[in-house]
Design an enzyme around this catalytic site. Structure first.
Site, PDB file in Angstrom:
ATOM      1  N   HIS A 124     -39.164  42.429 -42.880  1.00 35.48           N
ATOM      2  CA  HIS A 124     -40.396  41.888 -42.291  1.00 35.48           C
ATOM      3  C   HIS A 124     -40.246  40.373 -42.136  1.00 35.48           C
ATOM      4  CE1 HIS A 124     -44.594  41.618 -41.246  1.00 35.48           C
ATOM      5  NE2 HIS A 124     -44.692  40.588 -42.069  1.00 35.48           N
ATOM      6  N   ASN A 169     -37.484  48.149 -45.406  1.00 33.05           N
ATOM      7  CA  ASN A 169     -37.922  47.498 -44.175  1.00 33.05           C
ATOM      8  C   ASN A 169     -37.589  46.018 -44.254  1.00 33.05           C
ATOM      9  OD1 ASN A 169     -39.402  47.154 -41.681  1.00 33.05           O
ATOM     10  ND2 ASN A 169     -41.099  46.313 -42.881  1.00 33.05           N
ATOM     11  N   ASN A 178     -30.968  43.122 -36.124  1.00 28.19           N
ATOM     12  CA  ASN A 178     -30.753  43.422 -37.547  1.00 28.19           C
ATOM     13  C   ASN A 178     -29.808  44.610 -37.719  1.00 28.19           C
ATOM     14  OD1 ASN A 178     -32.308  41.659 -39.520  1.00 28.19           O
ATOM     15  ND2 ASN A 178     -33.833  42.024 -37.917  1.00 28.19           N
ATOM     16  N   GLU A 197     -48.918  51.815 -47.385  1.00 28.66           N
ATOM     17  CA  GLU A 197     -49.672  50.705 -46.815  1.00 28.66           C
ATOM     18  C   GLU A 197     -48.698  49.800 -46.050  1.00 28.66           C
ATOM     19  OE1 GLU A 197     -52.607  47.357 -48.682  1.00 28.66           O
ATOM     20  OE2 GLU A 197     -52.059  49.039 -49.948  1.00 28.66           O
ATOM     21  N   GLU A 226     -32.757  36.708 -41.615  1.00 27.75           N
ATOM     22  CA  GLU A 226     -32.890  38.176 -41.669  1.00 27.75           C
ATOM     23  C   GLU A 226     -31.512  38.820 -41.639  1.00 27.75           C
ATOM     24  OE1 GLU A 226     -35.716  40.064 -39.038  1.00 27.75           O
ATOM     25  OE2 GLU A 226     -36.897  38.233 -38.887  1.00 27.75           O
TER      26      GLU A 226
HETATM   27  C1  GRF Z   1     -37.361  41.478 -36.759  1.00 30.99           C
HETATM   28  O1  GRF Z   1     -38.001  40.258 -36.688  1.00 30.99           O
HETATM   29  C2  GRF Z   1     -37.779  42.226 -37.988  1.00 30.99           C
HETATM   30  O2  GRF Z   1     -38.065  41.398 -39.059  1.00 30.99           O
HETATM   31  C3  GRF Z   1     -39.034  42.933 -37.530  1.00 30.99           C
HETATM   32  O3  GRF Z   1     -38.786  43.304 -36.211  1.00 30.99           O
HETATM   33  C4  GRF Z   1     -37.812  42.433 -35.644  1.00 30.99           C
HETATM   34  C5  GRF Z   1     -36.690  43.294 -35.169  1.00 30.99           C
HETATM   35  O4  GRF Z   1     -35.706  42.562 -34.503  1.00 30.99           O
HETATM   36  N1  GRF Z   1     -39.355  44.031 -38.401  1.00 30.99           N
HETATM   37  P1  GRF Z   1     -34.332  43.253 -34.157  1.00 30.99           P
HETATM   38  O5  GRF Z   1     -34.661  44.483 -33.320  1.00 30.99           O
HETATM   39  O6  GRF Z   1     -33.649  43.595 -35.423  1.00 30.99           O
HETATM   40  O7  GRF Z   1     -33.570  42.233 -33.354  1.00 30.99           O
END
Ligand code: GRF
Length: 218
Positions: free
Chosen positions: A112, A110, A16, A146, A177
């Site tokens: 998720h 964030n 990401n 939370e 993502e």
């Molecule tokens: C992703 O699936 C994200 O949604 C979650 O942790 C993972 C991180 O993957 N929070 P990367 O390190 O960005 O490849």
């Protein structure tokens, strides 16, 4: 116009982060990565940042045994020294204390891997399969104290296929993502995201109300 300064927090592979690096490589993108911060010196995300010429820092929780507040204060100071205006958690695997979350209120987001508020926490893809949902996805949201709670900025939905396992499903979600995180950051950087009563509205956004993902397709 000045670009919004991002601090990206990673603990691992950083795909990401890479999506944000790639988006910010376009000078027209309204945000730039000022710092990549990791709690792990061997996080692959740090290599991605270095390769892109982005400043990196390591603040290891192991250097602050039993003192989470000091660990977080060190992260907070590092982010502020770098002039960070928006903190993006991107696979950052430490839970943040309420004081840190409050200090970055509406300046901390964030990603998720589920359609929140379903499947908070870990192992989201296997749990989605176990629950038999036909649509799964990912969420970019503002962080609250939370876990996996907070105003939702962008979501993407994908179908769950009959022969999916948690890996094939994770890959399908991850591809989305990498689209929605840069999108959410762009909307924030453009000043188009408002939070009121813990809900997000997006200025100048005219959604296509006929868009639907139906699985199985009718
Ligand atoms: C992703 O699936 C994200 O949604 C979650 O942790 C993972 C991180 O993957 N929070 P990367 O390190 O960005 O490849």
């Amino acid at each position: 116009m000045a670009r919004l300064k991002l601090g990206v927090l990673v603990s691992g592979r950083g795909s990401n982060l890479q999506a944000l690096i790639d988006a910010a490589a376009d000078p027209a993108f309204p945000a730039e990565i000022a710092l990549v911060l990791s709690n792990k010196a061997d996080a692959y995300g740090l290599e991605r940042a270095a390769k892109a010429g982005i400043r990196t820092a390591v603040v290891s929780h192991r250097d602050y045994p039993g003192d989470k507040a000091a660990f977080e204060a060190a992260m907070d100071a590092t982010l502020r020294q770098a002039g960070v205006e928006l903190v993006c958690l991107a696979g950052f695997m430490r839970l943040l204390s309420p004081w840190f979350v409050d200090a970055w209120h509406d300046k901390l987001v964030n990603i998720h891997p589920s359609l929140l508020p379903s499947f908070k926490g870990l192992d989201t893809h296997q749990r989605a399969l176990d629950a038999g949902v036909r649509v799964h996805g990912c969420t970019v949201h503002y962080v609250r104290s939370e876990m996996d709670v907070g105003p939702i900025i962008v979501q993407a939905a994908v179908p769950v296929l009959a022969d999916d396992d948690s890996h094939t499903l994770a890959d399908r979600v991850l591809a989305q993502e990498h689209r929605v995180y840069p999108l959410a950051v762009r909307l924030i950087a453009e000043g188009r995201v408002r939070v009121a009563e813990e809900r997000v509205t997006i200025e100048g956004h005219a959604p296509d109300g006929s868009l639907a993902l139906i699985n199985p397709a009718p």
